[in-house]
Design an enzyme around this catalytic site. Sequence first.
Site, PDB file in Angstrom:
ATOM      1  N   LYS A  15       0.848  -1.204   0.000  1.00 46.84           N
ATOM      2  CA  LYS A  15       0.000   0.000   0.000  1.00 46.84           C
ATOM      3  C   LYS A  15       0.871   1.237   0.000  1.00 46.84           C
ATOM      4  O   LYS A  15       2.050   1.207   0.372  1.00 46.84           O
ATOM      5  CB  LYS A  15      -0.932   0.019   1.209  1.00 46.84           C
ATOM      6  CG  LYS A  15      -0.247   0.028   2.584  1.00 46.84           C
ATOM      7  CD  LYS A  15       0.235   1.391   3.063  1.00 46.84           C
ATOM      8  CE  LYS A  15       0.808   1.330   4.477  1.00 46.84           C
ATOM      9  NZ  LYS A  15       1.524   2.586   4.864  1.00 46.84           N
ATOM     10  N   ASP A 140      -2.799  -1.844  10.332  1.00 47.39           N
ATOM     11  CA  ASP A 140      -2.962  -1.776   8.879  1.00 47.39           C
ATOM     12  C   ASP A 140      -3.601  -3.031   8.289  1.00 47.39           C
ATOM     13  O   ASP A 140      -3.942  -3.051   7.105  1.00 47.39           O
ATOM     14  CB  ASP A 140      -1.606  -1.560   8.187  1.00 47.39           C
ATOM     15  CG  ASP A 140      -1.094  -0.136   8.322  1.00 47.39           C
ATOM     16  OD1 ASP A 140      -1.867   0.739   8.757  1.00 47.39           O
ATOM     17  OD2 ASP A 140       0.084   0.097   7.987  1.00 47.39           O
TER      18      ASP A 140
END
Length: 289
Positions: A15, A140
């Site tokens: 990401k 996350d």
Amino acid sequence: MQGVMSKYQINAPAKINLFLHVVGKSTSGYHVLESVFAFIKLYDTLEIEIGSKNRGVEFVQFSGISKHDNTVQRAIGHLVRRCAPGVAKNVYVKVTKNIPVSAGLAGGSADAAAIIRLLGKNWGISEAGMNGVAASVGSDVPVCLQSRTAFVCGMGENVKLLPHARLPNYVVLVRPNDVYLSTRSVFDAYACKEFSKSIGNPPEASDGLLSLVMQSRNDLTDTAILLVPEVKKILAELQSLGGCILSRMSGSGATCFALFEDGEAASDGVRYLKGRHPEWWVYETEISQ
């Protein structure tokens, strides 16, 4: 009894944080964040054997991760505890690390999310159960479980997908070679006199989202620069590239990225950076829309 062994190979995408704002601190002492996550075509690869004679996690292409204490192993442990009796089987995982470690790209979280998705479905664990496991492993991991562009707030537990987001497609990633910047070290060093104001809900239309991103920032950048001064130089070099729409640090660093609408401009930038800065890791990729 293990029965028949099943083999799988899956990818775990990295990401980038299009912005990251620190908007407060919880009573438990953790920082409260707001961020837009986008996922890119840079992957770790997981080879998984369910019902194997072996068990455990092996990492390839990076030797600095403990085989016994890592995000994948922790995810498996949480999943086993949520299974119905007799459902869980031995699991052996080989992770080929292509995502740089301790670099702000959520490689460990992506690996954990990938194993949660696969084993959760195999072992009949509900979506709510998988989300609970993800939150237990790391902040996350819940958004990595979705692996789609999303607005994330709180301590990672609140994930709002942005299905209509359309972002510049081409991405150039840069980080200093052999520099590892842990999330904990950055937050331990982070000090601010005033937190960022909450943005509330981000606009869903692509033009509004890009405008918001352009006006935003990564609140951890100055702290990361104190720890790794090279980050400042990387950001300046990225911003100077022809066709660069935005340059920013991802997560807690030290990886930085530039966004481009034009793929040729991105490729030109990569060639320039590799020639000028052999001391940097430079990688060209795209956003997974």
